[in-house]
Design an enzyme around this catalytic site. Structure first.
Site, PDB file in Angstrom:
ATOM      1  N   CYS A  54       2.315  29.268 -13.201  1.00 48.00           N
ATOM      2  CA  CYS A  54       3.264  29.348 -14.308  1.00 48.00           C
ATOM      3  C   CYS A  54       2.875  28.522 -15.531  1.00 48.00           C
ATOM      4  CB  CYS A  54       4.647  28.916 -13.825  1.00 48.00           C
ATOM      5  SG  CYS A  54       5.303  29.940 -12.491  1.00 48.00           S
ATOM      6  N   HIS A 108       9.627  26.724 -18.985  1.00 48.09           N
ATOM      7  CA  HIS A 108       8.746  25.795 -18.264  1.00 48.09           C
ATOM      8  C   HIS A 108       8.123  24.765 -19.205  1.00 48.09           C
ATOM      9  CE1 HIS A 108       7.115  24.488 -14.538  1.00 48.09           C
ATOM     10  NE2 HIS A 108       7.107  25.666 -13.952  1.00 48.09           N
TER      11      HIS A 108
END
Length: 490
Positions: A54, A108
């Site tokens: 990610c 994120h």
């Protein structure tokens, strides 16, 4: 800025394999809305992530730079969080050009409330809490709107588990629905005098594989593809690792694999229906024709292929991603399919190109507009490079190269290689690295990787060959520390 400046909507899924859309040849999964979008735009057949997890993939998307230049080579092994301080970010450049920018869903970022160029964000960070007192917008909304004394994680499945079960709460509370609800709300309350940039970032089909029951049950009843299991996959048949509910490798029972795939397929079907709502909103608001829509994922999911789960691998299930781009109608017709190898870093310069904005020189990616419009330069890259540091285990640290037809992988801490012919063996079931008749092809691709890594001067090569990294300190890009220090001193 021209009143005809295109709107830009980026739709991102988390951990979605390339082969889970009808437009990529999957005849089992139902992705009607994304397939319709593909029919109006361009399908990139050989799109790959620069780092299949990610944070590094999203940093490259945000900046248009390779992992070495963002300073984030993976997750774990001495790699820091994304941090801030990038010279250029996609939302930042667009905001400076007059766009109203909004990020919804999974970002994120670190700190988690960092904007990184967005005017505003509404966050669903799954269960991630990295800042003191952080509560995601989705979790706060869930708690306000739930219909009983349950939590958003009461299904009992870990965020990185191979386990699967239907969603435990009413469907309207699912994060996929919330992400599109908030995206529609932004479109309706945007500044109408500015073009918009919206990033709609789903937290699924990343585990937990918790599709709402109607979708989960649909795929439980279907015959789903079995995992690919290569003639080399026994190296990941590790019972001691497989016992974990968050195992990254190991053999599971056939019914467990089928259940995981049913949940995963169901999540994608659910996402597709919600994307349909978002597209309908753009159409109702009269924005669709003048909107560029880019759909992609950050990386894939092994889903049991070769006895592997989760991501970080160079294999097709983890590294090969879906990418579909629809340009505004004013750009004219585009090619239905592009076979040249592209990567996540190419998205930012493509968007800036279509928006008529200057592309910063620091970007490593290139605009894909010419590929779509049939005017690509003859010097388009011949292959893409991807990498990931050690995360679950030293033995899975890797570098890979591919042009979509051949895949070469080097494992620095094992000092071993794999070679696959993707045209005859798309599941990567036959490793050709040790075949005498493939020796020249192996050396050709190894030389290409040596040439790339030699520029780093990081001890990965002596200029003539690759250098084993077993027992050596983990490599950290100098660009990460330089960026963070510059940000801290500013």
């Amino acid at each position: 800025m021209s009143s005809k400046q295109p709107n830009i909507v980026m739709i991102m899924t988390d951990q979605q394999r390339w082969d889970t859309l009808g437009s990529y040849g999957n005849e089992i999964i139902e992705t009607v809305n994304l397939d319709a979008l593909a029919s109006e735009g361009t399908v990139f057949e050989h799109a790959y992530t620069p780092s299949p997890s990610c944070v590094p993939a999203r940093a490259s998307l945000l900046t248009g730079m390779d992992p070495w230049h963002t300073g984030i080579l993976g997750m774990g092994a001495g790699q820091g969080p994304m941090e801030t301080g990038f010279a250029h970010t996609l939302p930042g450049v667009l905001a400076d050009a007059g766009y109203h920018t909004q990020g919804i869903g999974k970002m994120h970022f670190y700190p988690q409330r960092s904007l990184n160029g967005f005017h505003h964000t509404l966050l669903d960070e799954s269960g991630r809490v990295e800042d003191r007192h952080f509560i995601s917008d989705y979790r706060a909304w869930f708690d306000r709107n739930k219909s009983g004394p349950y939590d958003f994680v009461d299904h009992g499945i870990h965020w990185n588990s191979w386990m699967a079960r239907p969603y435990h709460a009413p469907e309207y509370l699912h994060p996929t629905n919330w992400t599109v609800n908030e995206s529609i709300a932004f479109i309706q309350r945007r500044d109408p005098r500015k073009p918009l940039f919206l990033k709609t970032s789903f937290a699924r089909p990343h585990s937990p594989y918790d599709a709402p029951p109607v979708y989960f049950d649909l795929y439980e009843r279907k015959r789903l593809p079995d995992p690919f299991v290569g003639d080399w996959a026994h190296i990941h048949d590790k019972p001691e690792d497989a016992v974990s509910p968050v195992a990254w490798r190991g053999v599971r029972k056939p019914e467990e694999i089928r259940r995981a795939r049913a949940g995963y397929y169901g999540l994608i079907h659910h996402i597709d229906h919600q994307i349909g709502r978002l597209i309908q909103c753009l159409q109702r608001e009269g924005l669709y024709e003048n909107t560029m829509i880019a759909f992609l994922s950050d990386h894939g999911d092994m889903l049991g292929d070769h006895n592997l789960w989760r991501k970080t691998c160079a294999y097709e299930g983890s590294a090969h991603i879906p990418m579909i781009v629809k340009l505004p109608r004013s750009c004219g017709r585009t090619k239905a399919r592009v076979t040249e190898p592209v990567t996540i870093q190419d998205v930012m310069p493509t968007i800036l190109d279509i928006a008529g904005l200057d592309i910063p020189e620091a970007l490593d990616g290139r605009s894909m507009a010419g590929l779509m419009q049939g005017t690509a330069a003859a010097d388009w890259r011949k292959y893409v490079h991807g990498e990931h540091c050690a995360c679950y285990s030293d033995e899975q640290e890797m570098h890979y190269l591919t042009d979509g037809r051949t895949k070469y992988i080097w494992f620095p801490r094992l000092h071993s290689e794999q070679l696959f012919d993707l045209e005859s063996d798309p599941g990567e079931c036959r490793d050709l690295a040790n075949r005498p008749d493939e020796r020249q092809r192996l050396l050709h691709w190894r030389r290409r990787l040596v040439d790339i890594l030699a520029k780093r001067n990081a001890g990965l090569t002596d200029g003539a060959d690759l250098v084993c990294q077993a027992g050596k300190p983990y490599i950290v890009s100098p660009h990460y520390e330089a960026r963070v220090n510059a940000c801290s001193s500013s």
